[in-house]
Design a protein around this motif. Structure first.
Motif, PDB file in Angstrom:
ATOM      1  N   GLU A   1      49.256  28.594  17.888  1.00  0.00           N
ATOM      2  CA  GLU A   1      50.520  29.120  18.406  1.00  0.00           C
ATOM      3  C   GLU A   1      51.513  29.412  17.282  1.00  0.00           C
ATOM      4  OE1 GLU A   1      51.551  26.038  21.145  1.00  0.00           O
ATOM      5  OE2 GLU A   1      50.696  27.107  22.860  1.00  0.00           O
TER       6      GLU A   1
ATOM      7  N   HIS B   1      53.082  32.964  16.349  1.00  0.00           N
ATOM      8  CA  HIS B   1      54.543  33.081  16.310  1.00  0.00           C
ATOM      9  C   HIS B   1      55.011  33.738  15.015  1.00  0.00           C
ATOM     10  CE1 HIS B   1      58.760  32.047  16.958  1.00  0.00           C
ATOM     11  NE2 HIS B   1      58.792  31.537  15.739  1.00  0.00           N
TER      12      HIS B   1
ATOM     13  N   GLN C   1      48.404  36.086  22.762  1.00  0.00           N
ATOM     14  CA  GLN C   1      49.027  34.877  23.266  1.00  0.00           C
ATOM     15  C   GLN C   1      47.944  33.865  23.595  1.00  0.00           C
ATOM     16  OE1 GLN C   1      51.574  35.527  26.624  1.00  0.00           O
ATOM     17  NE2 GLN C   1      52.114  33.377  26.862  1.00  0.00           N
TER      18      GLN C   1
END
Length: 271
Positions: A132, A136, A225
């Motif tokens: 993640e 990001h 994602q």
């Protein structure tokens, strides 16, 4: 003395081995008599069930079809090419020769795919903060999952590579021993064993790479994602927990996640 508590597992495994081999022998007699190769599809389906449903600790939706395609597709492709060009079977799909060949390919590919998929699902579930964080900071879908894919592919291929490296030096392979005991020429037995070893290694490599990439592209979509909720943790499900476990807060990120992130940022800067 050690209190391993493996008595039940050993008994069950022994009974299963005896029953399964007996039934297989009876079935092969009939299959060879009819020259049908449909048993190869059945074996591929059973291998996929073994990996996706019976042995897997973590799964994703559609895992059966991923494992079936990986195991069956890679084994059939390598089996037909090897039977045609390396072993000169004519035709290559003769039941008496093709089904035993596919059985060996299915068994070894199943082990590699099982190890690879277990490794990739475990890594995604335990290193989700690292993935993640990389997404990001602008990493692409492939950049975020590449370290996990490499580790999982290596894990899945290690058994076949190890087997290749020690074969003929530390142990005499089972197939070669069987041919020699059956009266075959020793050099011909060695040649067939070499061909089968290379076929197994190729089938395992294809199956592992396909299954690992397919699973990673399920849990990380094209946006990109991370969807760790798509990972179903069977152990937690059996105890009433939700699949994939609970998401850890950002303050509890592991040191390994930070190290992976720094490594990735370093590669981006050096480009």
């Amino acid at each position: 003395m050690l209190r391993l508590k493996l008595e039940t597992q050993i008994i069950v495994a022994g009974v299963r081995c005896f029953v399964q081999l007996t039934l297989l022998g009876l079935l092969l007699n009939r299959v060879f008599a009819t020259e049908s190769t449909i048993l190869a599809s059945v074996l591929g389906g059973l291998a996929a069930l073994e990996v996706s449903e019976w042995k897997a600790k973590r799964t994703v939706n559609g895992m059966f079809w991923i494992t079936f395609t990986a195991i069956f597709g890679s084994a059939i492709t390598v089996g037909l090419i090897g039977s045609t060009f390396a072993m000169n079977f004519d035709p290559p799909y003769t039941a008496a020769k093709f089904i035993p060949t596919m059985g060996m390919l299915f068994g070894n590919t199943m082990v590699g795919v099982s190890l690879g998929m277990d490794s990739v699902l475990t890594a995604v579930d335990t290193r989700r903060e690292s993935v993640e964080a990389m997404l990001h900071y602008g990493a692409s879908r492939w950049e975020a999952v590449w370290p996990i894919a490499v580790d999982a592919a290596r894990t899945g291929m290690v058994p076949s590579i190890t087997s290749m490296s020690i074969m003929g030096l530390i142990s005499i392979p089972g197939m070669m021993s069987g041919q020699i005991l059956g009266g075959a020429n020793v050099m011909n037995a060695a040649r067939y064993q070499q061909v089968f070893v290379f076929m197994i290694a190729a089938s395992v490599a294809l199956g592992v790479v396909f299954s690992v990439v397919a699973v990673l592209f399920i849990v990380v979509d094209g946006q990109p994602q991370l969807h760790s909720e798509r990972i179903i943790n069977k152990a937690m499900r059996s105890t009433g927990g939700k699949g994939g476990g609970q998401r850890l807060p950002a303050t509890t990120r592991s040191c390994s996640s930070i190290v992976h992130l720094k490594e990735w940022k370093g590669t981006c800067i050096s480009r």
